[in-house]
Design a protein around this motif. Structure first.
Motif, mmCIF file in Angstrom:
data_model
loop_
_atom_site.group_PDB
_atom_site.id
_atom_site.type_symbol
_atom_site.label_atom_id
_atom_site.label_comp_id
_atom_site.label_asym_id
_atom_site.label_seq_id
_atom_site.Cartn_x
_atom_site.Cartn_y
_atom_site.Cartn_z
ATOM 1 N N ILE A 1 0.865 -1.187 0.000
ATOM 2 C CA ILE A 1 0.000 0.000 0.000
ATOM 3 C C ILE A 1 0.897 1.231 0.000
ATOM 4 C CG2 ILE A 1 -1.722 1.303 1.343
ATOM 5 C CD1 ILE A 1 -3.089 -1.213 1.168
ATOM 6 N N GLY A 2 0.711 2.109 -0.970
ATOM 7 C CA GLY A 2 1.472 3.354 -1.036
ATOM 8 C C GLY A 2 0.619 4.527 -0.592
ATOM 9 N N SER A 3 1.296 5.521 -0.033
ATOM 10 C CA SER A 3 0.606 6.727 0.439
ATOM 11 C C SER A 3 1.614 7.863 0.428
ATOM 12 C CB SER A 3 0.094 6.495 1.858
ATOM 13 O OG SER A 3 -0.296 7.710 2.468
ATOM 14 N N ARG A 4 1.108 9.109 0.483
ATOM 15 C CA ARG A 4 2.031 10.228 0.688
ATOM 16 C C ARG A 4 2.650 10.126 2.072
ATOM 17 N NH1 ARG A 4 -2.221 14.790 -0.780
ATOM 18 N NH2 ARG A 4 -3.523 13.157 0.154
ATOM 19 N N SER A 5 1.992 9.402 2.972
ATOM 20 C CA SER A 5 2.491 9.229 4.347
ATOM 21 C C SER A 5 2.674 7.739 4.625
ATOM 22 C CB SER A 5 1.467 9.825 5.315
ATOM 23 O OG SER A 5 1.478 9.126 6.536
ATOM 24 N N ALA A 6 3.938 7.346 4.901
ATOM 25 C CA ALA A 6 4.189 5.922 5.195
ATOM 26 C C ALA A 6 3.381 5.481 6.410
ATOM 27 C CB ALA A 6 5.688 5.702 5.424
ATOM 28 N N GLY A 7 3.181 6.394 7.367
ATOM 29 C CA GLY A 7 2.403 6.057 8.564
ATOM 30 C C GLY A 7 0.955 5.735 8.205
ATOM 31 N N ARG A 8 0.380 6.538 7.300
ATOM 32 C CA ARG A 8 -1.011 6.288 6.890
ATOM 33 C C ARG A 8 -1.108 4.953 6.134
ATOM 34 N NH1 ARG A 8 -1.990 11.430 5.789
ATOM 35 N NH2 ARG A 8 -1.491 11.330 3.568
ATOM 36 N N ALA A 9 -0.090 4.658 5.336
ATOM 37 C CA ALA A 9 -0.076 3.371 4.617
ATOM 38 C C ALA A 9 -0.046 2.217 5.619
ATOM 39 C CB ALA A 9 1.135 3.301 3.689
ATOM 40 N N GLN A 10 0.778 2.383 6.685
ATOM 41 C CA GLN A 10 0.888 1.328 7.695
ATOM 42 C C GLN A 10 -0.424 1.139 8.438
ATOM 43 O OE1 GLN A 10 3.404 -0.719 7.723
ATOM 44 N NE2 GLN A 10 2.298 -1.869 9.298
ATOM 45 N N GLU A 11 -1.111 2.254 8.727
ATOM 46 C CA GLU A 11 -2.425 2.152 9.398
ATOM 47 C C GLU A 11 -3.408 1.369 8.528
ATOM 48 O OE1 GLU A 11 -1.968 6.522 11.438
ATOM 49 O OE2 GLU A 11 -3.726 6.165 10.181
ATOM 50 N N THR A 12 -3.340 1.613 7.222
ATOM 51 C CA THR A 12 -4.254 0.906 6.311
ATOM 52 C C THR A 12 -3.937 -0.587 6.295
ATOM 53 O OG1 THR A 12 -4.428 2.888 4.975
ATOM 54 C CG2 THR A 12 -5.128 0.842 3.930
ATOM 55 N N VAL A 13 -2.641 -0.915 6.312
ATOM 56 C CA VAL A 13 -2.231 -2.326 6.366
ATOM 57 C C VAL A 13 -2.801 -2.987 7.622
ATOM 58 C CG1 VAL A 13 -0.237 -3.831 6.733
ATOM 59 C CG2 VAL A 13 -0.161 -2.072 4.964
ATOM 60 N N GLU A 14 -2.714 -2.270 8.743
ATOM 61 C CA GLU A 14 -3.221 -2.856 9.999
ATOM 62 C C GLU A 14 -4.726 -3.076 9.920
ATOM 63 O OE1 GLU A 14 -1.509 -0.201 12.929
ATOM 64 O OE2 GLU A 14 0.484 -0.871 12.257
ATOM 65 N N ARG A 15 -5.423 -2.160 9.232
ATOM 66 C CA ARG A 15 -6.884 -2.281 9.093
ATOM 67 C C ARG A 15 -7.254 -3.464 8.188
ATOM 68 N NH1 ARG A 15 -10.164 0.774 5.775
ATOM 69 N NH2 ARG A 15 -8.507 2.222 5.217
ATOM 70 N N LEU A 16 -6.434 -3.683 7.136
ATOM 71 C CA LEU A 16 -6.774 -4.727 6.151
ATOM 72 C C LEU A 16 -6.170 -6.077 6.489
ATOM 73 C CD1 LEU A 16 -6.218 -2.946 2.715
ATOM 74 C CD2 LEU A 16 -8.349 -3.258 3.958
ATOM 75 N N GLY A 17 -5.243 -6.073 7.451
ATOM 76 C CA GLY A 17 -4.494 -7.300 7.741
ATOM 77 C C GLY A 17 -5.400 -8.453 8.134
ATOM 78 N N ALA A 18 -5.077 -9.613 7.652
ATOM 79 C CA ALA A 18 -5.810 -10.840 7.996
ATOM 80 C C ALA A 18 -4.842 -11.981 7.793
ATOM 81 C CB ALA A 18 -7.028 -11.001 7.101
ATOM 82 N N PRO A 19 -5.046 -13.109 8.499
ATOM 83 C CA PRO A 19 -4.115 -14.226 8.356
ATOM 84 C C PRO A 19 -3.945 -14.606 6.881
ATOM 85 C CG PRO A 19 -5.711 -14.648 10.096
ATOM 86 C CD PRO A 19 -6.142 -13.382 9.439
ATOM 87 N N GLY A 20 -2.707 -14.802 6.497
ATOM 88 C CA GLY A 20 -2.432 -15.240 5.123
ATOM 89 C C GLY A 20 -2.287 -14.103 4.127
#
Ligand SMILES: NC(=O)c1ccc[n+]([C@@H]2O[C@H](COP(=O)([O-])OP(=O)(O)OC[C@H]3O[C@@H](n4cnc5c(N)ncnc54)[C@H](OP(=O)(O)O)[C@@H]3O)[C@@H](O)[C@H]2O)c1
Length: 220
Positions: free
Chosen positions: A35-54
């Motif tokens: 996930i790319g963003s102008r803000s690496a922190g915002r990208a990381q937050e999105t990853v945490e929201r979408l994260g699921a096993p596998g």
């Protein structure tokens, strides 16, 4: 391309509804997705929201995401094109870049299609990224449908002047259960696909729906 056979995907502007929907679907299908963003922190937050096993998801700045990936998808507003592409131009040399951008704006709350000078948003991407292999796809796929648990039940028209890039993107579409890829031929045809999104948004308003497209009369 990495050791496994699937290309690594970057979603530039991947924190918005269209980007997160595509990221989640591709990760679910076994792709490594950044996930790319102008803000690496915002990208990381999105990853945490979408994260699921596998699911193999990472978050980075748009530039780092483009550098790391084999195929780059653009899910930014049309108005953000110039600024965003300037930041990834060097990172995408020789790579496939897929525009999902539909140039639509809202005037008095009503959707109006914008006519890019280049002919379409995808052609503008090609002009701004001369070293990339530009394709277009997914402009008619509604973010709400992507976010749902349902099979997509939609056609995805893929255009590119580079036939190998077009076929690679058509392969990506086949990762989505229910979606059928259709070649729309050359990138100039992206104009018709992008304009169709404006019609779909109008239909969505009238019918309180999340519409998509199905082309009849083609068997494949
Ligand atoms: N939404 C849909 O249903 C749908 C369907 C088909 C096609 N599309 C197309 O997909 C694209 C993205 O749609 P969306 O609804 O996800 O859009 P969005 O939420 O407005 O924007 C997506 C991301 O782009 C980045 N961005 C926003 N404004 C920017 C700016 N001025 N400069 C640079 N980056 C900016 C933001 O990420 P950061 O702030 O994290 O950088 C934002 O999260 C659009 O071109 C749209 O036409 C959307």
């Amino acid at each position: 391309m990495r050791s496994h056979s699937k290309p690594v995907l970057a979603i530039i502007g991947g924190t918005g509804p269209e980007g997160t929907g595509l990221a989640a679907r591709f990760a679910e299908a076994g792709y490594s997705v950044i996930i790319g963003s102008r803000s690496a922190g915002r990208a990381q937050e999105t990853v945490e929201r979408l994260g699921a096993p596998g699911r193999d998801l990472k978050g980075m700045s748009n530039t780092d995401a483009a550098l790391e990936a084999d195929i780059i998808l653009l899910t930014i507003p049309y108005a953000a094109l110039g600024e965003t592409l300037a930041g990834i131009e060097r990172a995408v040399q020789g790579k496939i870049v897929v525009s999902a951008i539909a140039p639509v704006e809202f005037r008095d709350g009503r959707p109006v299609g914008i006519q890019p000078q280049a002919g379409s948003a995808a052609q503008e991407v090609a002009l701004r990224l001369p070293g990339a292999r530009v394709a277009s796809a997914f402009q008619n796929v509604d973010a709400h449908l992507l976010a749902s648990e349902e099979d997509l039940d939609t056609d995805v028209i893929v255009t590119s002047d580079d036939a190998d890039a077009r076929h690679a993107v058509m392969d990506l579409v086949s990762a989505f259960p229910g979606a059928r890829s259709l070649s729309g031929g050359r990138l100039a045809a992206s104009h018709y696909v992008e304009e169709t999104t404006t019609l779909l948004v109008i239909l969505n308003r009238i019918y309180k729906a999340h519409s998509g497209i199905r082309i009849t009369g083609i068997r494949r």
